[in-house]
Design a protein around this motif. Sequence first.
Motif, PDB file in Angstrom:
ATOM      1  N   THR A  45      29.310  26.355   3.412  1.00 21.20           N
ATOM      2  CA  THR A  45      28.286  25.543   2.806  1.00 21.20           C
ATOM      3  C   THR A  45      26.909  26.124   3.151  1.00 21.20           C
TER       4      THR A  45
ATOM      5  N   GLY B 224      28.328  18.109  -2.519  1.00 17.35           N
ATOM      6  CA  GLY B 224      29.293  19.040  -1.460  1.00 17.35           C
ATOM      7  C   GLY B 224      29.293  18.771  -0.156  1.00 17.35           C
TER       8      GLY B 224
ATOM      9  N   SER C 223      39.004  25.750  -4.721  1.00 15.83           N
ATOM     10  CA  SER C 223      38.132  25.620  -5.846  1.00 15.83           C
ATOM     11  C   SER C 223      37.290  27.056  -6.180  1.00 15.83           C
TER      12      SER C 223
ATOM     13  N   GLN D 175      31.442  15.312   0.642  1.00 15.98           N
ATOM     14  CA  GLN D 175      32.934  15.340   0.482  1.00 15.98           C
ATOM     15  C   GLN D 175      33.589  15.509   1.616  1.00 15.98           C
TER      16      GLN D 175
ATOM     17  N   PRO E  92      37.974  22.682  -1.185  1.00 14.39           N
ATOM     18  CA  PRO E  92      36.633  23.612  -1.679  1.00 14.39           C
ATOM     19  C   PRO E  92      36.960  25.022  -1.529  1.00 14.39           C
TER      20      PRO E  92
END
Length: 342
Positions: free
Chosen positions: A282, A241, A111, A244, A108
Amino acid sequence: MNQLRLGYLYGVGAYLIWGFFPIYLKLLRPAGPVEILAHRILWSVAFVALLLAATRHAGFLRKLARRPRALAGIGLAAALIAVNWGTYIYGVNSDRVVETALGYFINPLVSVLFGVFLLRERLRPAQWAALGVGAFAVAVLTVDYGRLPWLALTLAFSFAGYGLVKKRLALPATEGLFVESAVLALPALAYLGWLSARGDSTFGHVSAGHTALLVLAGAATAIPLLLFAGAANRLPLSTVGMLQYLAPILQLGCGVLIFHEPMPPVRLAGFALVWLALMVFTADALHHSHRTRSAARTQPPTPTPPQAADLALTAPAKGAKNPHRGPEVQDRRSRGRSQRKS
């Protein structure tokens, strides 16, 4: 069962399969990583082709053939997912499951990095802080391993690149997987033929169970992708999210608890820093999503402009008598015009 609950069921199912996938790959020994990859590609094509035939969605190929740029993008996506699959299989079969889990924890953050440098996205301060902590974690793990954790970084960058290309292509999950696997099918078939000619193929030469597991690699690849697509269509992006992280947590558990891979204190500290970076990232994403929804709810509604039809009803045409005037006013004006004429 409502759609939200079904979405959770699909999402958890997909990540559970991915989380325990190292156990499945270990069962494919003594096949080598490239042989497993080739079988995974070929049987994925066969499995998804059956699905497309059953659902009568094969007509999309004719439309796709008229889009050369999309075909080029699919070729790039196929190359990236082949690198990702091959690296993952190699990592599991060389007893480095913990490092493969690290790759999917880092993914993540990679990304986000792609969003900054390739899509020119602007990050909030908390996102920059998460990236900084993630970079420090990689440095700590480099000290622990005595080298860059190249296997984890290859997994993270290849899957992040694959996700970026797939986002641009916007293909359905089943159709996209079929075309990507079909692109790789010819070299996979050529490799398996060469391996068989040398007498080094394990397919059909180990046991019936081993052969069946190689064949089932196609279903084991396609089913979690289809479950993930079902979850993504029913759940908020923030929920997807959060889900994952379930897969790399389970992979890490497989590596440490089932396969007894070492986890020295420095390596554990590096993982802790990665988890801290993911928690910051997050929490910021959830906070930003909540603020966006709150702002949308409190924004006053825009007044609706009067429609042309309403204006036509209230405004009389030029030269016409106004029907809203009283009859005595209209009669007085008519008598005045008659007197002037006489």
